[in-house]
Scaffold this motif. Structure first.
Motif, PDB file in Angstrom:
ATOM      1  N   UNK A  13      11.868  -9.861   5.911  1.00 18.95           N
ATOM      2  CA  UNK A  13      12.467  -8.858   5.037  1.00 18.95           C
ATOM      3  C   UNK A  13      12.305  -7.488   5.687  1.00 18.95           C
ATOM      4  N   UNK A  14      13.406  -6.739   5.735  1.00 17.69           N
ATOM      5  CA  UNK A  14      13.362  -5.431   6.376  1.00 17.69           C
ATOM      6  C   UNK A  14      12.549  -4.444   5.557  1.00 17.69           C
ATOM      7  N   UNK A  15      12.518  -4.603   4.239  1.00 19.82           N
ATOM      8  CA  UNK A  15      11.781  -3.689   3.358  1.00 19.82           C
ATOM      9  C   UNK A  15      10.783  -4.496   2.536  1.00 19.82           C
ATOM     10  N   UNK A  16       9.603  -4.750   3.092  1.00 18.79           N
ATOM     11  CA  UNK A  16       8.630  -5.534   2.319  1.00 18.79           C
ATOM     12  C   UNK A  16       8.101  -4.710   1.156  1.00 18.79           C
ATOM     13  N   UNK A  17       7.643  -5.372   0.098  1.00 18.96           N
ATOM     14  CA  UNK A  17       7.112  -4.613  -1.052  1.00 18.96           C
ATOM     15  C   UNK A  17       5.840  -3.884  -0.656  1.00 18.96           C
ATOM     16  N   UNK A  18       5.641  -2.717  -1.256  1.00 15.95           N
ATOM     17  CA  UNK A  18       4.463  -1.921  -0.953  1.00 15.95           C
ATOM     18  C   UNK A  18       3.407  -2.158  -2.010  1.00 15.95           C
ATOM     19  N   UNK A  19       2.165  -2.138  -1.603  1.00 16.49           N
ATOM     20  CA  UNK A  19       1.064  -2.311  -2.528  1.00 16.49           C
ATOM     21  C   UNK A  19       0.685  -0.963  -3.130  1.00 16.49           C
ATOM     22  N   UNK A  20       0.249  -0.954  -4.381  1.00 15.50           N
ATOM     23  CA  UNK A  20      -0.171   0.334  -4.972  1.00 15.50           C
ATOM     24  C   UNK A  20      -1.418   0.864  -4.249  1.00 15.50           C
ATOM     25  N   UNK A  21      -1.515   2.148  -4.203  1.00 17.44           N
ATOM     26  CA  UNK A  21      -2.632   2.799  -3.517  1.00 17.44           C
ATOM     27  C   UNK A  21      -3.922   2.552  -4.293  1.00 17.44           C
TER      28      UNK A  21
END
Length: 70
Positions: A60-68
């Motif tokens: 996936x070109x835009x993997x999901x980001x984890x919350x800080x």
């Protein structure tokens, strides 16, 4: 009258030593065979089926980001 001497020769058990040595060598060879060849005589079944009809997953070109972390 003539003197007669009776000489009794007994087997000292050397045959038992030879038989014991042969049995010991056979047991040693069986032990080496068991441990060197994997315990089952070296007969293993391998499955070389390399057919794989599943498609390769794409990245996936835009993997999901984890919350800080706070």
């Amino acid at each position: 009258m003539t003197d007669r001497e009776t000489v009794v020769v007994t087997d000292s058990g050397s045959n038992n030593g030879v038989i014991g040595g042969i049995v010991l060598v056979i047991l040693l060879l069986i032990g080496i065979w068991f441990f060197v060849l994997g315990g089952n005589g070296g007969t293993t079944i391998t499955n070389n089926n390399t057919r794989n009809n599943n498609p390769v997953p794409s990245l996936d070109a835009n993997p999901p980001t984890l919350p800080a972390a706070s």
